[in-house]
Scaffold this active site. Sequence first.
Site, short mmCIF file in Angstrom:
data_model
loop_
_atom_site.label_atom_id
_atom_site.label_comp_id
_atom_site.label_asym_id
_atom_site.label_seq_id
_atom_site.Cartn_x
_atom_site.Cartn_y
_atom_site.Cartn_z
N ASP A 67 18.95 38.22 38.09
CA ASP A 67 20.39 39.18 37.85
C ASP A 67 20.59 40.77 38.80
O ASP A 67 19.55 41.46 38.91
CB ASP A 67 20.72 39.70 36.75
CG ASP A 67 22.09 39.74 36.10
OD1 ASP A 67 23.34 40.41 37.11
OD2 ASP A 67 22.55 40.15 34.68
N ASP B 264 25.96 36.44 42.24
CA ASP B 264 25.04 37.73 42.50
C ASP B 264 23.85 37.33 41.15
O ASP B 264 23.22 38.21 40.86
CB ASP B 264 25.54 38.80 42.08
CG ASP B 264 26.39 38.72 40.41
OD1 ASP B 264 26.54 37.80 39.99
OD2 ASP B 264 26.30 39.80 39.46
N GLU B 265 23.83 36.17 40.34
CA GLU B 265 22.86 35.72 39.83
C GLU B 265 22.45 34.19 39.80
O GLU B 265 23.54 33.33 39.87
CB GLU B 265 22.93 35.62 38.13
CG GLU B 265 24.54 35.52 37.58
CD GLU B 265 24.63 35.98 36.33
OE1 GLU B 265 24.03 35.48 35.18
OE2 GLU B 265 25.52 37.12 35.54
#
Length: 434
Positions: free
Chosen positions: A17, A109-110
């Site tokens: 993350d 973003d993860e």
Amino acid sequence: MPWGSLNDWPKAIVHVDGDAFFAACEQAVHPEYRGRPVVTGKERGIVSAASYEAKARGISRGVALHDVPKLCPDTIIVPSDYETYSLFSKRMFAIMRRTTPLVEEYSIDEGFADITGLRGPTHSSYETIAQKMQDAICSELGITVSIGLSISKVLAKIGSKYKKPHGFTSIPADAPKPYLEKTPLDNVWGIGPQTAAYAAKLGIATALDFVTRDAVFITTHFAKPQLELWKELRGESVYPIVPEEKSTYTSISKTRTFTPPSHDRAFVFAQLSKNLENACIKARRHGLVTRRITLFLKTQEFQYATTEGTLSRHSAYPHEMMIAIRPLFDACFRNNTPYRATGVVLTDLILDTTIQRSLFELPIKLERLQRIYAAVDTLAEQFGKHVVTLGSSLLAHTQHTTSRGDLPLRKTHRLKGETKRLHLNLPLLLGTVR
DNA sequence: TCTGGGGTCCTAGGACCC
DNA sequence: TCTGGGGTCCTAGGACCC
């Protein structure tokens, strides 16, 4: 059971993350931003992402931009630069794929990685494998990520959230209690405010409270999604890692809030028309077409009026859809009601190549349409999105009280647009230059 | 979080059929 | 005419995610 199949092994799942991802990318690209409060979202008027320096000053996602200087006067405010963030994202996933191809790009973003069974080949523990992944991302990209490692996706997610930024949390299968105990139920992936409030009435406040109820209790009080979460939290992996890259959409939506709210029928309809055009542009870019359109109007009181219509054939051409939209709009619109937003959703999208052309289709007309929109899309690419618009959208493009996103920062762009703007009367397939 | 934008999935209930 | 049970498909809307 001496030789269980690979599927029977406890999973080892990593969740990666990004920490304040957008802001971190800005700091990686601009060394002079490092150590300073940085906020992205200038184009939207609200904070999209805040660096940890900004968070420490009380700035968080969703804060109005004009409040930012009050909280922290030296904040650097920049517009979101999705191309750069996508580049960082791609590189992050590429680094993860050095360890295993079983990587799921969950969002920009993860992501998840399934490292089950890799201890032997790498001669290292799962912790070491995951930590190496984290170190590589941080050193090569100049951003930090937080990592969760456990035996299911939901547990891994709890891990990555447990300590931030730059955290590393392994939640062991045999001792998850301390982590579950400190996790409020609504911090669990998939539990929102509604479910959390409902669970609270049943005396469930934490993930541990939830997990320690028996299956009968869960099935009698909750539905399928919560039962799945319950299993995941107990270490039974039911959500698979999906390594395929997301290539298509089942729906495309465009919605825009305008300030101030308006009860002007023509203006509100123009907003809708503009959203429809934008949705169609995106659909065409992906080669998608649909027959089903949903539209909604949102009142100043945040009430929604929604309707849906079906076209006589699949399309990604807004002027054809307008025919269906008009009566839907008229059925929804209430006089003297101030509206703050409109939206269009194209659902049940399919690839253009898979549609069956009707026998009665006029090939010449269709071909002409395709040529016109190919030209429209090309013009839009060269001169900006709205050089060519539907006549019905005009009010939305010319009135200066449109969305917040159009107001700041765009003066030159807007002027260029004004001089180049064409007005195509598309329903009649006539072009006129203004 | 007095509230922006873009998605996905699930479910209850109605329509329709046998 | 009234009745029962059960299956499938569709729709509207809710809930959640980033």
